[in-house]
Structure formats: C-alpha cells, structure tokens
Design an enzyme around this catalytic site. Structure first.
Site, mmCIF file in Angstrom:
data_model
loop_
_atom_site.group_PDB
_atom_site.id
_atom_site.type_symbol
_atom_site.label_atom_id
_atom_site.label_comp_id
_atom_site.label_asym_id
_atom_site.label_seq_id
_atom_site.Cartn_x
_atom_site.Cartn_y
_atom_site.Cartn_z
ATOM 1 C CG HIS A 395 -2.334 0.773 0.927
ATOM 2 N ND1 HIS A 395 -2.565 1.659 0.167
ATOM 3 C CD2 HIS A 395 -3.260 0.818 1.699
ATOM 4 C CE1 HIS A 395 -3.808 2.044 -0.204
ATOM 5 N NE2 HIS A 395 -4.320 1.484 0.924
ATOM 6 C CG ASP A 399 -2.694 5.414 -4.177
ATOM 7 O OD1 ASP A 399 -2.103 5.191 -3.093
ATOM 8 O OD2 ASP A 399 -2.837 6.245 -4.969
#
Length: 424
Positions: A395, A399
């Site tokens: 992450h 995204d």
C-alpha cells in the site's frame, strides 16, 4: 593420487551453502560429472558433480554443515586408489566341510534367514520424507519415487498413505520380505507421545526470513474479487486437443491468468514496479514469478517477457519449471528477477487466502479452487464455476483504487478472453 572436490560458484551474491545430502558414500565408484553431493542454498538445491572418475574418498563435511564457495568438501581417489580400496574377501581354505557347503549353496534360504538380511539404508531419505514415513507408517521400499534419480519425495509418501487408507496397500506386492524397514508404528491412544526436532533447511530459513521481512517492511493489504470461469473452461474444452497436437503441451489455466495479468499491469504500472530507497522503479516488461511447490519448499521461477510470449510458450515454461522443481534441477538464474507473482493455491484445494508479496515486488495474485456456486445473472439465479481471486499489494506504492482496478481488469479478461486478443 587424490583429486579435490570443491564447492562451485552458486550464483550471484551466494557465498555459501549447506550440505543437504551425500549422494555417494566413501568407497563408492563415481564417474566424471556424476553428482556426489547435494548442496542447499538460499533458493535452490545444487548437485555437485565429480571432476574426475574414481572412488569417493574422504567426506570432509557432514550433512547440515555450512560450506563456503571454493571449499574442499571431498576427495576422489584415482584408478589405482580405487583398486586398492576395493575390499577382497579372504579365500576360504579347502577342508572336509567344503563339499557339504557346496552341496547346500543352491538351497533356498530359510524364511528366518531372509528376515535377517541387511536392512535398507534409510539415511538416503530426506528429513521431510523420513518424517512423513514415520507419521503415516508406510514402507518406503514399496513406494516408487518420482524425484531426481527415482528418489522418494514427500508427495510420494503422502500418496502411498492415502492409498493405504483406502484399502489399497498393495503398491508393490512383489517387494521382498527382507526389504522391510522397521518403522515404528504410530503410538496408540493413551500410549507414549513423541516429538521430533529437525533443523530447518537453508531454503526454509530463507523463505521464513523473506516472508517475515515482507510483513515488516511493506504495508500489506489484500483486495478480493471472484470471476466466472465458464468462458475459460469452454475455451479449454473446445481447443485443448488442437492445442496439445500443435504445441505438444496441455492448455492450462495459468496461461490465461498470466496474459490477464499482463493486460492489467500495462494499465496499472505501479503493480509492476517496486520501491528502492526513495525512488520507484517501473518496468516496461513483465517477468512473472510463478510459485511452484518443490520437495524442499516453495520456489518462484520466472517466466520472462510474459507480455511478449504466446499462451503455448507460457504453458511450456511453467510445465518445465514444475518438472525441474520436482527433480531439484532449477538454477539460480531461473529464479532471478521477477516483477509480479502468481500463486495458485487452488491446486491444493484453497478456497481463499491472502498471499504475501515476493520482495522486492509490490503485488502478488492469488488463485484458488474452482467450485460451482449460485450467482445472479440477468436477474436469475444460475450455477456457475466460480473462483475467488486475491491481489495482495504494498500500500506504500499502490493505492486501493489502482489495486481494485488491476484485479477488475484481470477478472474481466478471464470472463471474456477476447479482451486479451484486442487489448482491452
């Protein structure tokens, strides 16, 4: 005169290995280039061949010892030494009892004598195989090995155990009685309990470190979706015979998912990139690491330039990797690099999982088993062959929107394979 056997170069940045198994014993005759010892490295098992022909002399290290590249691990005696090392039984002196012995030499040995024959050497079994033999109470001498040079693998033992449970404990009824190994039977209920302490192999230690490092250093998150496998299954059924006839390989599912992944990575380049320091490294190519189960653990050989290869070539590469993983002949070069990973837990029956990325990569696609489930199509409940798919990603770089988009592109490509042909 003796020749030295040294640890060869094991690959880039690999400076040492562990003695996994001696394939020859002192006094055994060896040929030029015949493997005499198996070394375990961080990624693969490497067999070290004999540089000359002769007889194996001294083994300078034991199983489990760590050896550095260039270290002398054994000696090979030359032909003269080989002749000297051959044991010669002393000739029996003629006596009055000799005729009687000669008359009995053609008689069949008594059953008791057969049972007292020398036991089979169990040291050739790897720790994992030996443990499986003990746990399931099967006789390894009655099992046909599918590993390198006919060696037993853990999968062979498990298959034999399943056959035994089903009342098919007749794998090789022709096996001689004296070949039986005294394997302790599993403890009865309420009986003595046992535990075994086995040192982790170098490969297993490396796998553990890398997976823990991935969890510690990356911000891992997984997004899920499911896909209708009807179109892919229909395509396979329709073209499998023609495909096999033309390309001499079966048409599997991995080719479809590899191509679908290439399509998604083209539109979402961050899923095909990685973080190095304070920079993001993007690739204009797709090298797919394919997780393959090997006797010593999970390995990830790389299908290079998957975005430029045909279905047939991808299937051939994956089939070749699978065979060489079972035989223990994968090389360091086979597993070098990789920009994205596909792991298929469905072959083992997994319904859903959260795979861990393969550092320094930033994403991994997890495939699972196909099962018929009720779904709603055009307002009606129908039964379709469905598969859950999972995309785990870092992450820090990817995204949520990008991850979901990438997985959705793969889903749509699998449900409508034509998209892969017209680049949608």
């Amino acid at each position: 005169m003796a020749s030295e056997v040294k640890v060869p170069t094991l690959g880039e940045s690999v400076t040492e290995g562990t003695i996994g198994e001696w394939l020859k014993k002192p006094g055994d005759t060896v040929k030029v280039d015949e493997p005499i010892v198996s070394l375990e490295t961080d990624k693969v098992a490497v067999e070290v061949p004999s540089p000359v022909g002769g007889v194996l002399g001294e083994q300078k290290f034991a199983v489990g010892d760590t050896v550095e590249v260039g270290a002398v691990i054994a000696t090979i005696e030359d032909d003269v030494a080989a002749g000297e090392s051959t044991k010669v039984e002393p000739r029996e002196e003629k006596s009055a009892e000799a005729p009687a012995r000669e008359e009995k030499k053609d008689e069949k040995p008594a059953p008791a004598a057969a049972k007292e024959a020398a036991p089979v050497d169990t040291q050739t079994l790897s720790p994992a195989v030996r443990r499986a033999v003990l746990e399931h109470g099967v006789d390894p001498t009655t099992i046909k090995g599918t590993g390198k040079d006919g060696r037993l693998t853990k999968e062979d033992v498990l298959a034999a155990a399943e056959a035994k449970k089903g009342g098919a404990d007749t794998i090789d009824e022709a096996a001689p009685a004296q070949a039986k190994i005294d394997i302790p039977a599993p403890a009865a209920e309420g009986g003595e309990r046992r535990e075994e302490r086995v040192k982790m192999t170098r490969m297993r230690q490396t796998i553990a470190k890398r997976l823990k490092s991935a969890q510690d250093n990356a911000a891992l998150l997984t997004t899920f979706n499911d896909c209708d496998m009807s179109a892919v299954i229909e395509a396979r059924e329709k073209y499998k015979d023609l495909f096999a006839k033309k390309h001499d390989i079966k048409l599997g599912f991995m080719g479809f998912f590899a191509k679908a992944a290439c399509l998604a990575l083209k539109d979402v380049p961050s899923a095909n990139a990685y973080i190095e320091g304070d920079e993001i490294v993007y690739h204009d190519f797709v090298d797919i690491s394919v997780a393959v189960s090997a006797p010593n653990g999970l390995v990830v050989p790389v299908v290079r330039d998957a975005d430029r290869k045909s279905f047939a070539q991808i299937e051939k590469d994956i089939a070749d990797f699978g065979k060489r993983a079972r035989d223990g002949t994968l090389t360091m070069e086979d597993m070098k690099g990789g920009t994205f990973t596909i792991s298929n837990g469905g072959v083992f029956g997994s319904l859903m999982s959260t795979p861990i990325i393969n550092p320094p990569q930033s994403a991994v696609l997890g495939l699972h088993r196909i099962e018929d489930r009720p779904v709603v199509v055009d307002g009606e409940i129908v039964v379709r062959p469905m598969m859950y798919i999972a995309l785990s990603y870092d992450h820090r770089l990817i995204d949520g929107r990008e991850a979901v988009t990438a997985l959705k592109i793969m889903k749509e490509a699998i449900e409508d394979p034509t998209r892969m042909l017209i680049d949608l």
